[in-house]
Design a protein around this motif. Structure first.
Motif, mmCIF file in Angstrom:
data_model
loop_
_atom_site.group_PDB
_atom_site.id
_atom_site.type_symbol
_atom_site.label_atom_id
_atom_site.label_comp_id
_atom_site.label_asym_id
_atom_site.label_seq_id
_atom_site.Cartn_x
_atom_site.Cartn_y
_atom_site.Cartn_z
ATOM 1 N N VAL A 215 -19.763 -119.216 9.254
ATOM 2 C CA VAL A 215 -20.878 -119.467 8.339
ATOM 3 C C VAL A 215 -20.560 -118.769 7.026
ATOM 4 N N SER A 216 -20.209 -119.555 6.017
ATOM 5 C CA SER A 216 -19.868 -119.014 4.704
ATOM 6 C C SER A 216 -21.144 -118.931 3.874
ATOM 7 N N VAL A 217 -21.412 -117.751 3.325
ATOM 8 C CA VAL A 217 -22.692 -117.462 2.677
ATOM 9 C C VAL A 217 -22.544 -117.536 1.155
ATOM 10 N N ASP A 218 -23.385 -118.341 0.533
ATOM 11 C CA ASP A 218 -23.398 -118.480 -0.926
ATOM 12 C C ASP A 218 -24.442 -117.520 -1.492
ATOM 13 N N TYR A 219 -24.114 -116.232 -1.436
ATOM 14 C CA TYR A 219 -25.058 -115.201 -1.868
ATOM 15 C C TYR A 219 -25.241 -115.260 -3.395
ATOM 16 N N PRO A 220 -26.364 -114.760 -3.919
ATOM 17 C CA PRO A 220 -26.622 -114.842 -5.366
ATOM 18 C C PRO A 220 -25.679 -113.930 -6.149
ATOM 19 N N LEU A 221 -25.228 -114.430 -7.287
ATOM 20 C CA LEU A 221 -24.229 -113.724 -8.086
ATOM 21 C C LEU A 221 -24.864 -112.920 -9.215
ATOM 22 N N ALA A 222 -24.129 -111.871 -9.618
ATOM 23 C CA ALA A 222 -24.470 -111.079 -10.801
ATOM 24 C C ALA A 222 -23.840 -111.746 -12.040
ATOM 25 N N PRO A 223 -24.361 -111.452 -13.229
ATOM 26 C CA PRO A 223 -25.401 -110.472 -13.562
ATOM 27 C C PRO A 223 -26.825 -110.997 -13.401
ATOM 28 N N GLU A 224 -26.975 -112.287 -13.068
ATOM 29 C CA GLU A 224 -28.329 -112.810 -12.890
ATOM 30 C C GLU A 224 -29.026 -112.113 -11.717
ATOM 31 N N ASN A 225 -28.226 -111.674 -10.740
ATOM 32 C CA ASN A 225 -28.762 -111.015 -9.541
ATOM 33 C C ASN A 225 -27.969 -109.736 -9.308
ATOM 34 N N LYS A 226 -28.453 -108.649 -9.852
ATOM 35 C CA LYS A 226 -27.727 -107.389 -9.768
ATOM 36 C C LYS A 226 -27.930 -106.720 -8.402
ATOM 37 N N PHE A 227 -27.137 -105.669 -8.155
ATOM 38 C CA PHE A 227 -27.318 -104.840 -6.967
ATOM 39 C C PHE A 227 -28.768 -104.385 -6.895
ATOM 40 N N PRO A 228 -29.437 -104.501 -5.732
ATOM 41 C CA PRO A 228 -28.889 -104.840 -4.413
ATOM 42 C C PRO A 228 -29.138 -106.285 -3.976
ATOM 43 N N ALA A 229 -29.445 -107.204 -4.894
ATOM 44 C CA ALA A 229 -29.813 -108.568 -4.505
ATOM 45 C C ALA A 229 -28.757 -109.258 -3.639
#
Length: 328
Positions: A115-129
């Motif tokens: 299961v490959s996860v398309d997690y939200p990217l920075a800088p639109e979604n910074k740590f810890p998103a």
């Protein structure tokens, strides 16, 4: 040993293209360039039995995923083991397509659902998103094992580079929350120490395909908000004081990778904490080598999937092992 001839030829081709300095462009421009590079370098994808895209409703919001089922396993049979995979790209770049080939190879080689996860990217979604989404996605996979036809007792996490960071941190979060049960972690040249002070960082920054110091700062500054964030154990897992009770790990490093030393030091710290761990350095190789058509990339993928199979089925027969190797 010197750079492998295949690696040297690859780096010579990259130099001839003369890409601009990464830290001088916007994240959107960098992503567009990375997608073009992926499209130009990816050959015919390895066939798997099934690929489907879906969006999981998790505690951290909707998270897109891509689910791969391996060739050679009958549909409707027993539940398969599962690997939750996180792509690399410095938390700014990368997506399901950039690591599609690696996910396919891991699925077939380990005879598991990936299961490959398309997690939200920075800088639109910074740590810890990204971490919250990665953990929520892993928990969702375990909680929905029946729907996915996977065995939650045989769940592993994996990732390369920033994805290796995410896999390690998700494992730390799962230990703290006592759920889900993660039985194995595959960390591929993981990014584990935002201090950027070790020898391989100093020696290789800007060389052998590694990004220069300015680009390191570009990635980190997009991901974190303050300098203090660099010292947070969920940003720099190498700084986690207690690594005991974590699942066994297989860590891949590359001789000419700027991230080499932190991956190897993490392995040493896991071992000192009593965690079963194997660290393997691939001589003559560079960062991201698993995504390139190098002979040693196939060797490393074979080693990684063998480690996963050993976790999934520790009593596999020699015939099972031979089948898996023949179909790698």
């Amino acid at each position: 040993m010197p750079l492998h001839p295949q690696v040297k030829a690859h780096l010579d081709r990259l130099a001839a293209v003369n890409f601009g300095s990464l830290h001088t462009v916007s994240p959107e421009q960098a992503r567009a360039g990375a997608r073009r590079l992926t499209a130009a370098s990816v050959g015919e994808p390895e066939k798997v039995a099934e690929v489907c895209n879906r969006v999981a409703a998790t505690e951290a919001g909707e998270v897109p995923m891509r689910v791969y089922r391996p060739i050679g396993v009958p549909m409707g049979g027993p539940a398969l083991p599962v690997v939750v995979f996180f792509h690399g790209g410095g938390y700014v770049l990368g997506d399901l397509d950039s690591h599609d080939g690696l996910a396919r190879a891991l699925s077939n080689g380990s005879q598991s659902v990936v299961v490959s996860v398309d997690y939200p990217l920075a800088p639109e979604n910074k740590f810890p998103a990204p971490i919250n989404a990665g953990y929520a996605a892993t928990k969702w996979v375990a909680d929905n094992a029946g729907e996915l036809c996977v065995d939650p007792a045989r769940l592993a996490v994996a990732g390369d580079s920033a994805g290796g960071n995410l896999a390690a941190v998700v494992t730390l979060k799962a230990r703290a929350a006592e759920q889900p049960h993660i039985g194995f972690q595959l960390l591929v040249y993981p990014d584990l120490d935002f201090r950027r002070t070790n020898q391989s960082i100093s020696e290789f920054a800007g060389k052998y395909g590694n990004i220069p110091r300015e680009a390191q700062e570009w990635f980190m500054n997009h991901y974190i908000t303050t300098e203090d964030d660099k010292l947070h154990p969920f940003v720099s897992p190498l700084l986690q004081p207690d690594l005991s009770g974590l699942p066994p790990a297989f860590i891949i490093t590359a001789e000419y990778d700027a991230l080499r030393d932190e991956g190897e030091e993490y392995g040493q710290r896991l071992a000192a904490a009593g965690v079963p761990v194997t660290v393997k350095r691939y001589d003559g190789m560079i960062h991201e080598f698993l995504r390139h058509p190098f002979d040693d990339a196939k060797v490393a993928i074979g080693d990684a999937t063998a480690a996963l199979r050993d976790f999934f089925d520790p009593v596999a027969t020699p015939a099972d092992q031979a089948w898996a190797e023949d179909h790698h």
